[in-house]
Design a protein around this motif. Structure first.
Motif: not given
Length: 124
Positions: A10-32
């Motif tokens: 998203g859009l944030v002002q300097a000094g601000g914070s963001l949290r990105l997420s990434c969801i995995a599917s179709g494999g064994t996540f702990s292998r990567y």
């Protein structure tokens, strides 16, 4: 075949914070091991950080150390990138990627699977 979907940009002002997420599917996540990369307009895609399969090893590019934190939850196949004290130079499309290797690689060529990216824009 692993599918990765990022969200949280998203859009944030300097000094601000963001949290990105990434969801995995179709494999064994702990292998990567999971990496975050970013690509600013007109620039090459660059390494941001990486978390090992179990989460016990973390790597960051120097410019984000102390500001960005990667975490993962293997139970729900989620990797996150908490970004604090954002600066305009952090503006980019952010990608998560999956690597079957254990070398701690920062090279995008070593990551087999990629998400579609999420835009982060930091205004001054």
């Amino acid at each position: 075949q692993v599918q990765l979907v990022e969200s949280g940009g998203g859009l944030v002002q300097a000094g601000g914070s963001l949290r990105l997420s990434c969801i995995a599917s179709g494999g064994t996540f702990s292998r990567y091991a999971m990496g975050w990369f970013r690509q600013a307009p007109g620039k090459e895609r660059e390494f941001v950080g990486r978390v090992s399969r179990t989460g016990n090893k973390l790597y960051y590019r120097d410019s984000v150390k102390g500001r960005f934190t990667i975490s993962r939850n293997n139970a729900i196949a989620l990797v996150s990138l908490q970004m604090n004290s954002l600066q305009p130079e952090d503006t980019a499309v952010y990608y998560c990627a999956a690597d079957e290797g254990v070398s701690g690689s920062r090279s995008l060529n070593d990551y087999e699977y990629w998400g579609q990216g999420t835009q982060v824009t930091v205004s001054s």
